[in-house]
Design a protein around this motif. Structure first.
Motif, PDB file in Angstrom:
ATOM      1  N   LYS A  10       0.817  -1.200   0.000  1.00  0.00           N
ATOM      2  CA  LYS A  10       0.000   0.000   0.000  1.00  0.00           C
ATOM      3  C   LYS A  10       0.856   1.258   0.000  1.00  0.00           C
ATOM      4  CE  LYS A  10      -4.337  -1.291   2.215  1.00  0.00           C
ATOM      5  NZ  LYS A  10      -5.164  -0.555   1.258  1.00  0.00           N
ATOM      6  N   THR A 172       1.628   4.017 -16.134  1.00  0.00           N
ATOM      7  CA  THR A 172       0.672   2.960 -15.785  1.00  0.00           C
ATOM      8  C   THR A 172       1.322   1.594 -15.613  1.00  0.00           C
ATOM      9  OG1 THR A 172       0.222   2.553 -18.137  1.00  0.00           O
ATOM     10  CG2 THR A 172      -1.169   4.175 -17.020  1.00  0.00           C
ATOM     11  N   LEU A 174       3.053   0.158 -13.155  1.00  0.00           N
ATOM     12  CA  LEU A 174       2.803  -0.514 -11.881  1.00  0.00           C
ATOM     13  C   LEU A 174       1.380  -1.056 -11.813  1.00  0.00           C
ATOM     14  CD1 LEU A 174       3.630  -1.365  -9.063  1.00  0.00           C
ATOM     15  CD2 LEU A 174       3.052   0.929  -8.256  1.00  0.00           C
ATOM     16  N   GLN A 175       0.399  -0.233 -12.190  1.00  0.00           N
ATOM     17  CA  GLN A 175      -0.992  -0.680 -12.144  1.00  0.00           C
ATOM     18  C   GLN A 175      -1.224  -1.885 -13.058  1.00  0.00           C
ATOM     19  OE1 GLN A 175      -0.002   2.429 -12.327  1.00  0.00           O
ATOM     20  NE2 GLN A 175      -1.032   3.603 -10.708  1.00  0.00           N
ATOM     21  N   LEU A 176      -0.603  -1.858 -14.232  1.00  0.00           N
ATOM     22  CA  LEU A 176      -0.782  -2.958 -15.173  1.00  0.00           C
ATOM     23  C   LEU A 176      -0.171  -4.244 -14.641  1.00  0.00           C
ATOM     24  CD1 LEU A 176      -1.734  -4.035 -17.875  1.00  0.00           C
ATOM     25  CD2 LEU A 176       0.391  -3.199 -18.898  1.00  0.00           C
ATOM     26  N   ILE A 178       0.357  -5.054 -11.503  1.00  0.00           N
ATOM     27  CA  ILE A 178      -0.461  -5.523 -10.378  1.00  0.00           C
ATOM     28  C   ILE A 178      -1.701  -6.247 -10.908  1.00  0.00           C
ATOM     29  CG2 ILE A 178      -1.979  -4.729  -8.519  1.00  0.00           C
ATOM     30  CD1 ILE A 178       0.123  -2.610  -7.882  1.00  0.00           C
ATOM     31  N   LYS A 179      -2.352  -5.656 -11.912  1.00  0.00           N
ATOM     32  CA  LYS A 179      -3.551  -6.268 -12.478  1.00  0.00           C
ATOM     33  C   LYS A 179      -3.242  -7.608 -13.128  1.00  0.00           C
ATOM     34  CE  LYS A 179      -7.312  -5.303 -15.729  1.00  0.00           C
ATOM     35  NZ  LYS A 179      -7.873  -4.309 -16.692  1.00  0.00           N
ATOM     36  N   HIS A 182      -0.389  -9.759  -9.769  1.00  0.00           N
ATOM     37  CA  HIS A 182      -0.498  -9.761  -8.310  1.00  0.00           C
ATOM     38  C   HIS A 182      -1.427 -10.875  -7.820  1.00  0.00           C
ATOM     39  CE1 HIS A 182      -0.105  -7.926  -4.363  1.00  0.00           C
ATOM     40  NE2 HIS A 182      -1.404  -8.054  -4.200  1.00  0.00           N
ATOM     41  N   ASP A 224      -5.060  -1.673  -4.427  1.00  0.00           N
ATOM     42  CA  ASP A 224      -5.577  -0.507  -5.130  1.00  0.00           C
ATOM     43  C   ASP A 224      -4.552   0.605  -5.041  1.00  0.00           C
ATOM     44  OD1 ASP A 224      -6.918   1.527  -6.264  1.00  0.00           O
ATOM     45  OD2 ASP A 224      -8.608   1.549  -4.873  1.00  0.00           O
ATOM     46  N   GLU A 225      -3.739   0.757  -6.088  1.00  0.00           N
ATOM     47  CA  GLU A 225      -2.664   1.748  -6.073  1.00  0.00           C
ATOM     48  C   GLU A 225      -3.176   3.162  -6.363  1.00  0.00           C
ATOM     49  OE1 GLU A 225       0.506   1.863  -5.447  1.00  0.00           O
ATOM     50  OE2 GLU A 225       0.737  -0.221  -4.882  1.00  0.00           O
ATOM     51  N   THR A 226      -4.507   3.293  -6.613  1.00  0.00           N
ATOM     52  CA  THR A 226      -5.019   4.630  -6.892  1.00  0.00           C
ATOM     53  C   THR A 226      -5.337   5.378  -5.617  1.00  0.00           C
ATOM     54  OG1 THR A 226      -7.317   3.881  -6.990  1.00  0.00           O
ATOM     55  CG2 THR A 226      -6.035   3.779  -9.028  1.00  0.00           C
TER      56      THR A 226
END
Length: 258
Positions: A10, A172, A174-176, A178-179, A182, A224-226
């Motif tokens: 987080k 993007t 990191l988000q990609l 993780i999706k 992860h 949720d990295e947002t």
């Protein structure tokens, strides 16, 4: 969350007014990794950290709401980076010259908790990156970079064709990652502009660098990295209030303009 990795991945944020203690703490087997820091004031005191002076005195002083210190990040790195916990009293003397005497200020810190043990994998542009963990272990993504870093990468030498060595990275990546990876035992993805977009000038060769660890938690929840969760007095993540969310947006805009 089940498992310390879910907490470690987080983004945390904490804040303290002048005269208060700021205290950062990470779970077992992780250390503090400072992401960003702000000390000063960019919102009025009635919105955050009210003035400690009597109202009659406060009205004599024009509050500075465009006040910031450029040394706050380095100070936080000196005090807290790579430690399990840190705590200190917030005041202007810590950061050198007071940029706005008479105006009450505050410190806001964004940080993550970095696992003590982690793995790193690199794939050159258009190559496939494969991540895997042993049986009963799952992937936990800590960071991901797609683009070109200032120092380059020995595994993927750049062919810049005379272009300047300017750093460029996908926003993007990191988000990609993780999706895509992860919480899974294994995964694969191409280090391509089709997946990540092209953050660089045409002709600049890029690479994908992923830092991850393997966790034995069978029900690792998605990250949720947002969100930038705030911390309460027990240092557990809590939802961000409307005021803090607004402040985060203001700070982001201020940093961009600066």
């Amino acid at each position: 969350f089940a498992g310390y990795i879910s907490q470690a991945l987080k983004n945390y944020t904490d804040h303290a007014c002048d005269g208060e203690y700021v205290s950062l703490r990470c779970p077992h087997r992780t250390t503090i990794s400072i992401q960003s820091s702000f000390y000063g004031r960019i919102v009025p005191s009635h919105q955050m950290c009210p003035s400690r002076y009597p109202h009659s005195y406060a009205t004599l002083i024009k509050e500075d709401v465009a006040c910031s210190v450029g040394t706050s990040l380095q100070k936080m790195l000196d005090e807290c980076q790579d430690r399990r916990s840190c705590q200190f009293l917030v005041n202007s003397r810590l950061f050198g010259t007071d940029p706005c005497p008479g105006t009450g200020k505050y410190l806001i810190v964004w940080y993550k908790c970095r696992p003590n043990e982690y793995k790193s994998k690199v794939a050159c542009e258009d190559d496939k990156l494969r991540l895997s963990c042993k049986k009963n272990m799952v992937i936990a993504i800590y960071s991901a970079i797609f683009g070109k870093t200032q120092g380059g990468n020995l595994e993927c030498p750049y062919q810049t064709l005379g272009m300047p060595m300017i750093e460029c990275q996908s926003a993007t990546a990191l988000q990609l990652m993780i999706k895509r990876c992860h919480g899974k035992r294994s995964c694969s993805i191409y280090a391509s502009t089709y997946e990540f977009g092209d953050p660089c000038y045409p002709g600049i060769r890029k690479h994908l660098n992923v830092i991850y660890t393997c966790d034995n938690t069978p029900f690792l929840l998605p990250v949720d990295e947002t969100q930038l969760p705030a911390l309460n007095s027990s240092m557990e993540p809590v939802g961000v209030s409307t005021e803090m969310a607004l402040l985060s947006n203001i700070l982001a805009a201020y940093a961009f303009i600066t």
